[in-house]
Design a protein around this motif. Structure first.
Motif, PDB file in Angstrom:
ATOM      1  N   SER A 215       0.844  -1.186   0.000  1.00 47.86           N
ATOM      2  CA  SER A 215       0.000   0.000   0.000  1.00 47.86           C
ATOM      3  C   SER A 215       0.886   1.245   0.000  1.00 47.86           C
ATOM      4  O   SER A 215       2.094   1.172   0.186  1.00 47.86           O
ATOM      5  CB  SER A 215      -0.914   0.001   1.218  1.00 47.86           C
ATOM      6  OG  SER A 215      -0.152   0.016   2.407  1.00 47.86           O
TER       7      SER A 215
ATOM      8  N   PHE B 102      -3.531  12.802  -6.571  1.00 44.19           N
ATOM      9  CA  PHE B 102      -2.159  12.379  -6.806  1.00 44.19           C
ATOM     10  C   PHE B 102      -1.592  12.863  -8.120  1.00 44.19           C
ATOM     11  O   PHE B 102      -2.312  13.027  -9.119  1.00 44.19           O
ATOM     12  CB  PHE B 102      -2.073  10.845  -6.799  1.00 44.19           C
ATOM     13  CG  PHE B 102      -2.301  10.229  -5.463  1.00 44.19           C
ATOM     14  CD1 PHE B 102      -3.564   9.811  -5.083  1.00 44.19           C
ATOM     15  CD2 PHE B 102      -1.248  10.061  -4.578  1.00 44.19           C
ATOM     16  CE1 PHE B 102      -3.782   9.244  -3.847  1.00 44.19           C
ATOM     17  CE2 PHE B 102      -1.446   9.495  -3.340  1.00 44.19           C
ATOM     18  CZ  PHE B 102      -2.721   9.087  -2.969  1.00 44.19           C
TER      19      PHE B 102
ATOM     20  N   SER C  41     -14.657   8.742   8.648  1.00 47.47           N
ATOM     21  CA  SER C  41     -15.144   9.921   7.943  1.00 47.47           C
ATOM     22  C   SER C  41     -15.707   9.531   6.579  1.00 47.47           C
ATOM     23  O   SER C  41     -16.854   9.804   6.280  1.00 47.47           O
ATOM     24  CB  SER C  41     -14.031  10.954   7.765  1.00 47.47           C
ATOM     25  OG  SER C  41     -14.489  12.038   6.987  1.00 47.47           O
ATOM     26  N   ASN C  42     -14.871   8.921   5.745  1.00 50.09           N
ATOM     27  CA  ASN C  42     -15.343   8.489   4.443  1.00 50.09           C
ATOM     28  C   ASN C  42     -14.447   7.399   3.888  1.00 50.09           C
ATOM     29  O   ASN C  42     -13.348   7.157   4.390  1.00 50.09           O
ATOM     30  CB  ASN C  42     -15.455   9.658   3.463  1.00 50.09           C
ATOM     31  CG  ASN C  42     -14.124  10.329   3.217  1.00 50.09           C
ATOM     32  OD1 ASN C  42     -13.201   9.736   2.658  1.00 50.09           O
ATOM     33  ND2 ASN C  42     -14.011  11.576   3.628  1.00 50.09           N
TER      34      ASN C  42
ATOM     35  N   ARG D 129     -13.075   5.854   0.095  1.00 55.90           N
ATOM     36  CA  ARG D 129     -12.964   6.076  -1.339  1.00 55.90           C
ATOM     37  C   ARG D 129     -12.352   4.842  -2.003  1.00 55.90           C
ATOM     38  O   ARG D 129     -11.501   4.174  -1.419  1.00 55.90           O
ATOM     39  CB  ARG D 129     -12.073   7.273  -1.648  1.00 55.90           C
ATOM     40  CG  ARG D 129     -12.634   8.603  -1.169  1.00 55.90           C
ATOM     41  CD  ARG D 129     -11.658   9.732  -1.463  1.00 55.90           C
ATOM     42  NE  ARG D 129     -12.089  10.995  -0.874  1.00 55.90           N
ATOM     43  CZ  ARG D 129     -12.846  11.884  -1.486  1.00 55.90           C
ATOM     44  NH1 ARG D 129     -13.254  11.654  -2.715  1.00 55.90           N
ATOM     45  NH2 ARG D 129     -13.204  13.007  -0.887  1.00 55.90           N
TER      46      ARG D 129
ATOM     47  N   TYR E  27     -10.101   3.976  -5.290  1.00 54.51           N
ATOM     48  CA  TYR E  27      -9.240   4.575  -6.296  1.00 54.51           C
ATOM     49  C   TYR E  27      -8.890   3.521  -7.349  1.00 54.51           C
ATOM     50  O   TYR E  27      -8.754   2.334  -7.050  1.00 54.51           O
ATOM     51  CB  TYR E  27      -7.925   5.073  -5.682  1.00 54.51           C
ATOM     52  CG  TYR E  27      -8.017   6.386  -4.940  1.00 54.51           C
ATOM     53  CD1 TYR E  27      -8.601   6.453  -3.694  1.00 54.51           C
ATOM     54  CD2 TYR E  27      -7.496   7.555  -5.491  1.00 54.51           C
ATOM     55  CE1 TYR E  27      -8.672   7.653  -3.002  1.00 54.51           C
ATOM     56  CE2 TYR E  27      -7.559   8.758  -4.808  1.00 54.51           C
ATOM     57  CZ  TYR E  27      -8.147   8.799  -3.562  1.00 54.51           C
ATOM     58  OH  TYR E  27      -8.219   9.993  -2.893  1.00 54.51           O
TER      59      TYR E  27
ATOM     60  N   PRO F 291      -2.928   7.111  -8.486  1.00 59.76           N
ATOM     61  CA  PRO F 291      -4.315   6.683  -8.233  1.00 59.76           C
ATOM     62  C   PRO F 291      -5.300   7.814  -8.519  1.00 59.76           C
ATOM     63  O   PRO F 291      -5.012   8.987  -8.261  1.00 59.76           O
ATOM     64  CB  PRO F 291      -4.308   6.330  -6.744  1.00 59.76           C
ATOM     65  CG  PRO F 291      -2.876   6.141  -6.383  1.00 59.76           C
ATOM     66  CD  PRO F 291      -2.108   7.065  -7.276  1.00 59.76           C
TER      67      PRO F 291
ATOM     68  N   SER G 229      -9.469   8.884  -7.890  1.00 64.12           N
ATOM     69  CA  SER G 229     -10.658   8.548  -7.107  1.00 64.12           C
ATOM     70  C   SER G 229     -11.830   8.161  -8.005  1.00 64.12           C
ATOM     71  O   SER G 229     -12.140   8.856  -8.980  1.00 64.12           O
ATOM     72  CB  SER G 229     -11.049   9.740  -6.234  1.00 64.12           C
ATOM     73  OG  SER G 229     -12.216   9.465  -5.496  1.00 64.12           O
TER      74      SER G 229
ATOM     75  N   ILE H 137      -7.709   0.479  -5.226  1.00 67.01           N
ATOM     76  CA  ILE H 137      -7.248   0.713  -3.864  1.00 67.01           C
ATOM     77  C   ILE H 137      -8.380   1.287  -3.024  1.00 67.01           C
ATOM     78  O   ILE H 137      -9.047   2.246  -3.433  1.00 67.01           O
ATOM     79  CB  ILE H 137      -6.049   1.685  -3.842  1.00 67.01           C
ATOM     80  CG1 ILE H 137      -4.927   1.152  -4.751  1.00 67.01           C
ATOM     81  CG2 ILE H 137      -5.535   1.875  -2.422  1.00 67.01           C
ATOM     82  CD1 ILE H 137      -3.790   2.146  -4.945  1.00 67.01           C
TER      83      ILE H 137
ATOM     84  N   SER I 281     -10.641   7.472   5.271  1.00 66.79           N
ATOM     85  CA  SER I 281     -10.218   8.670   5.982  1.00 66.79           C
ATOM     86  C   SER I 281     -10.861   8.720   7.359  1.00 66.79           C
ATOM     87  O   SER I 281     -12.044   8.394   7.516  1.00 66.79           O
ATOM     88  CB  SER I 281     -10.606   9.924   5.192  1.00 66.79           C
ATOM     89  OG  SER I 281      -9.899   9.998   3.984  1.00 66.79           O
TER      90      SER I 281
ATOM     91  N   SER J  99      -8.476  14.196  10.031  1.00 69.37           N
ATOM     92  CA  SER J  99      -7.148  13.880   9.505  1.00 69.37           C
ATOM     93  C   SER J  99      -7.108  14.057   7.999  1.00 69.37           C
ATOM     94  O   SER J  99      -8.030  13.655   7.301  1.00 69.37           O
ATOM     95  CB  SER J  99      -6.759  12.442   9.862  1.00 69.37           C
ATOM     96  OG  SER J  99      -5.520  12.094   9.247  1.00 69.37           O
ATOM     97  N   TYR J 100      -6.041  14.654   7.517  1.00 74.53           N
ATOM     98  CA  TYR J 100      -5.823  14.772   6.076  1.00 74.53           C
ATOM     99  C   TYR J 100      -5.035  13.603   5.524  1.00 74.53           C
ATOM    100  O   TYR J 100      -4.731  13.556   4.343  1.00 74.53           O
ATOM    101  CB  TYR J 100      -5.084  16.073   5.756  1.00 74.53           C
ATOM    102  CG  TYR J 100      -5.905  17.306   6.025  1.00 74.53           C
ATOM    103  CD1 TYR J 100      -5.634  18.129   7.113  1.00 74.53           C
ATOM    104  CD2 TYR J 100      -6.958  17.651   5.181  1.00 74.53           C
ATOM    105  CE1 TYR J 100      -6.384  19.253   7.355  1.00 74.53           C
ATOM    106  CE2 TYR J 100      -7.718  18.784   5.428  1.00 74.53           C
ATOM    107  CZ  TYR J 100      -7.430  19.581   6.514  1.00 74.53           C
ATOM    108  OH  TYR J 100      -8.179  20.702   6.752  1.00 74.53           O
ATOM    109  N   ILE J 101      -4.642  12.681   6.380  1.00 71.71           N
ATOM    110  CA  ILE J 101      -3.815  11.549   5.960  1.00 71.71           C
ATOM    111  C   ILE J 101      -4.648  10.289   6.054  1.00 71.71           C
ATOM    112  O   ILE J 101      -4.915   9.788   7.148  1.00 71.71           O
ATOM    113  CB  ILE J 101      -2.560  11.452   6.838  1.00 71.71           C
ATOM    114  CG1 ILE J 101      -1.774  12.773   6.757  1.00 71.71           C
ATOM    115  CG2 ILE J 101      -1.692  10.286   6.396  1.00 71.71           C
ATOM    116  CD1 ILE J 101      -0.640  12.867   7.746  1.00 71.71           C
ATOM    117  N   PRO J 102      -5.076   9.741   4.910  1.00 68.69           N
ATOM    118  CA  PRO J 102      -5.923   8.549   4.950  1.00 68.69           C
ATOM    119  C   PRO J 102      -5.105   7.276   5.141  1.00 68.69           C
ATOM    120  O   PRO J 102      -3.877   7.300   5.109  1.00 68.69           O
ATOM    121  CB  PRO J 102      -6.570   8.573   3.567  1.00 68.69           C
ATOM    122  CG  PRO J 102      -5.565   9.240   2.688  1.00 68.69           C
ATOM    123  CD  PRO J 102      -4.847  10.240   3.555  1.00 68.69           C
TER     124      PRO J 102
ATOM    125  N   PHE K 189      -4.471   3.541   3.533  1.00 66.18           N
ATOM    126  CA  PHE K 189      -4.591   2.890   2.234  1.00 66.18           C
ATOM    127  C   PHE K 189      -4.569   1.377   2.378  1.00 66.18           C
ATOM    128  O   PHE K 189      -3.809   0.825   3.182  1.00 66.18           O
ATOM    129  CB  PHE K 189      -3.419   3.289   1.328  1.00 66.18           C
ATOM    130  CG  PHE K 189      -3.400   4.737   0.946  1.00 66.18           C
ATOM    131  CD1 PHE K 189      -2.839   5.684   1.795  1.00 66.18           C
ATOM    132  CD2 PHE K 189      -3.929   5.155  -0.253  1.00 66.18           C
ATOM    133  CE1 PHE K 189      -2.825   7.022   1.453  1.00 66.18           C
ATOM    134  CE2 PHE K 189      -3.916   6.501  -0.609  1.00 66.18           C
ATOM    135  CZ  PHE K 189      -3.362   7.435   0.250  1.00 66.18           C
ATOM    136  N   GLY K 190      -5.398   0.704   1.577  1.00 68.36           N
ATOM    137  CA  GLY K 190      -5.262  -0.730   1.427  1.00 68.36           C
ATOM    138  C   GLY K 190      -4.148  -1.047   0.439  1.00 68.36           C
ATOM    139  O   GLY K 190      -3.602  -0.139  -0.204  1.00 68.36           O
TER     140      GLY K 190
END
Lengths: 115, 112
Positions: free
Chosen positions: A42, A106, B31-32, B34, B36, B44, B46, B89, B93, B97-100, B102-103
């Motif tokens: 990831s 990105f 929060s949410n 997504r 990708y 990536p 969305s 992916i 989130s 936080s602005y930093i999610p 990721f899988g």
């Protein structure tokens, strides 16, 4: 949506050398992020690039290895220093987008191969 | 620790067939979520965003579902096309936080 221009898109480098990756955004953004994506893994956050101050690094990443510049609100660079084959990855810059700023937008990524 | 797990790791299907990708998460406070799509050699992009109150959302041939109680999401691709070959992916989130998180992604290959 923002337009992020990242370059180079790919490079093959000799071990022990350094590569600087550039990220240009078409609008001013407070935060820019640098990620690494190793094969089959990831995305891992390297650091948050702050304008006017030092970058904030995540655990496992240090400034000497990944120095970051952020001279203004639309541009940032990430340098991968003293490269080894283990640094072969895709490096991505990202800016937050969306109503609540939680969409990670990105650049195209830089595919780095160290030989 | 916030985590996102995806399955399967890879999937090969024939053009025109449907498929479903899975995502389980432990992110708090949620929060949410997504999905990708990452084409080879690209960053990536969305596809969909799901918030806590949404169960289903479609984007063309892509339909995402979310079960906030079981902390699971799925991405269903209908009538697959060769251009669907990519890594998908799941990104979650947390509030504030602005930093999610990721899988690792599911690598989908669509064969003609």
């Amino acid at each position: 949506s923002a337009v992020i221009s990242q370059k180079p898109s790919r490079d093959i480098c000799q071990r022990g050398t350094s590569l600087t990756i550039q990220c240009q955004v078409d609008s001013q953004v407070t935060m820019m992020f640098w990620y690494r994506q190793q094969p089959g893994q990831s995305l891992t956050l390297i650091a948050t690039a702050n304008q006017g101050s030092e970058a904030t690094y995540e655990s496992g990443f240090v400034i000497d290895k990944f120095p970051i510049s952020r001279p203004n609100l639309t541009f940032s660079t990430l340098t991968v220093s003293n490269m080894s084959p283990e640094d072969s990855s895709i490096y991505l810059c990202s800016v937050p987008r969306g109503v609540d700023g939680t969409e990670a937008f990105f650049g195209q990524g830089t595919r780095l191969t160290v030989v | 620790k916030n985590q996102v797990e995806q399955s399967p790791q890879s999937l090969i299907i024939l053009e025109g067939k449907n498929c479903t990708l899975q995502c389980n998460y432990t992110v708090s406070p949620f929060s949410n979520l997504r999905w990708y799509k990452q084409d080879t050699g690209r960053g990536p992009v969305s596809l969909t965003i799901m918030t806590f109150s949404e169960n289903t959302k479609s984007n063309g041939r892509y339909t995402a579902t979310l079960d906030a109680d079981t902390k699971q999401s799925s991405l269903h691709i209908t009538a697959s096309q060769l251009s669907d070959s990519a890594s998908y992916i799941c990104v979650v989130s947390a509030g504030g936080s602005y930093i999610p998180t990721f899988g690792r992604g599911t690598s989908l290959i669509v064969h003609p």
